[in-house]
Design a protein around this motif. Structure first.
Motif, PDB file in Angstrom:
ATOM      1  N   CYS A  45      -2.158  -1.496   8.873  1.00 23.06           N
ATOM      2  CA  CYS A  45      -2.802  -0.416   7.726  1.00 23.06           C
ATOM      3  C   CYS A  45      -3.935  -1.738   6.714  1.00 23.06           C
ATOM      4  O   CYS A  45      -4.105  -2.326   5.891  1.00 23.06           O
ATOM      5  N   GLU A  46      -4.531  -2.569   8.311  1.00 25.66           N
ATOM      6  CA  GLU A  46      -5.344  -4.174   7.259  1.00 25.66           C
ATOM      7  C   GLU A  46      -6.890  -3.773   8.222  1.00 25.66           C
ATOM      8  O   GLU A  46      -6.991  -3.659   9.854  1.00 25.66           O
ATOM      9  N   ASP A  94      -7.405  -2.793   1.331  1.00 23.31           N
ATOM     10  CA  ASP A  94      -5.879  -2.880   2.327  1.00 23.31           C
ATOM     11  C   ASP A  94      -4.786  -3.536   2.541  1.00 23.31           C
ATOM     12  O   ASP A  94      -4.707  -4.065   1.267  1.00 23.31           O
ATOM     13  N   VAL A 143      -8.950   2.822   6.371  1.00 21.31           N
ATOM     14  CA  VAL A 143      -8.504   1.647   7.797  1.00 21.31           C
ATOM     15  C   VAL A 143      -8.391   2.641   9.145  1.00 21.31           C
ATOM     16  O   VAL A 143      -8.644   2.391  10.425  1.00 21.31           O
TER      17      VAL A 143
END
Length: 216
Positions: A45-46, A94, A143
């Motif tokens: 989740c970046e 994030d 994201v």
């Protein structure tokens, strides 16, 4: 054997699990029909690294169908996303601490991409199976939208990808206990739903022309 790439995300926002990865990893290796096999990939989740890993998976597996899944805590159903927009606008960092504001996903890319999944036919199939589902008009600006837009940008340049899109799914019940009165969906129902999504994609040449819009 053709391949279907499914992706899910790492947990984020203090959660201990992410339903998108929990369902995707349990479908890895399954055959859909006589000609397609599922391969699963886990995305961070970046903002930055999620697209790098997605692009690597696309190159490695050369899938004909790609469906990316993400968690949408608070939504009560399977949400078939209609459109990805070319903007990152994060209300929180994030998992890598990045928090882009009003920046494009792809510099110079088009303002938006539409899903190439037969989203309305899928919703109808899920309803017939007793599974709550709807067309969603926004994938947000975090994201999930970033990956959705990046996927569709890649798909526009890859001849092997015939269908691609993004689906948001609700919390798992064990997550919902920490969010008072929040909607959730059991893992077995999520698995059934995603399998029906894939079956619908394979059998639908042209999407249904039925109402699926929103007033707000």
């Amino acid at each position: 054997m053709k391949r279907i790439l499914l992706t899910g995300f790492d947990p984020f926002g203090g959660e201990q699990s992410n339903p998108s990865w929990e369902v995707v990893r349990r479908l890895d290796g399954l055959l859909i029909g006589d000609s397609h096999q599922i391969v699963s990939a886990r995305l961070p989740c970046e903002f930055v690294s999620s697209l790098h890993l997605l692009e690597a998976a696309l190159r490695q597996h050369q899938p004909s169908i790609v469906v990316c899944l993400g968690q949408a805590g608070g939504r009560p159903d399977i949400s078939l996303e209609r459109i990805a927009i070319n903007v990152d606008d994060a209300r929180m960092p994030d998992n890598a601490g990045a928090q882009p504001v009003d920046t494009p996903v792809i510099q110079g890319g088009p303002a938006a991409y539409f899903s190439s999944l037969p989203i309305k036919a899928i919703v109808q199939e899920l309803h017939l199976a007793g599974i709550p589902a709807s067309v969603s008009q926004t994938a947000g600006t975090f994201v999930c939208n970033h990956v959705f837009y990046g996927l569709m940008h890649c798909a526009s340049a890859m001849d092997n990808i015939q269908r691609a899109g993004f689906i948001h799914i609700p919390y798992l019940p064990e997550q919902a206990v920490a969010h008072a009165a929040t909607a959730c969906m059991p893992l077995d129902m999520l698995k059934t739903a995603i399998l029906k999504v894939l079956e619908s994609i394979l059998k639908t040449d042209k999407d249904l022309r039925i109402a699926g819009g929103a007033t707000h």
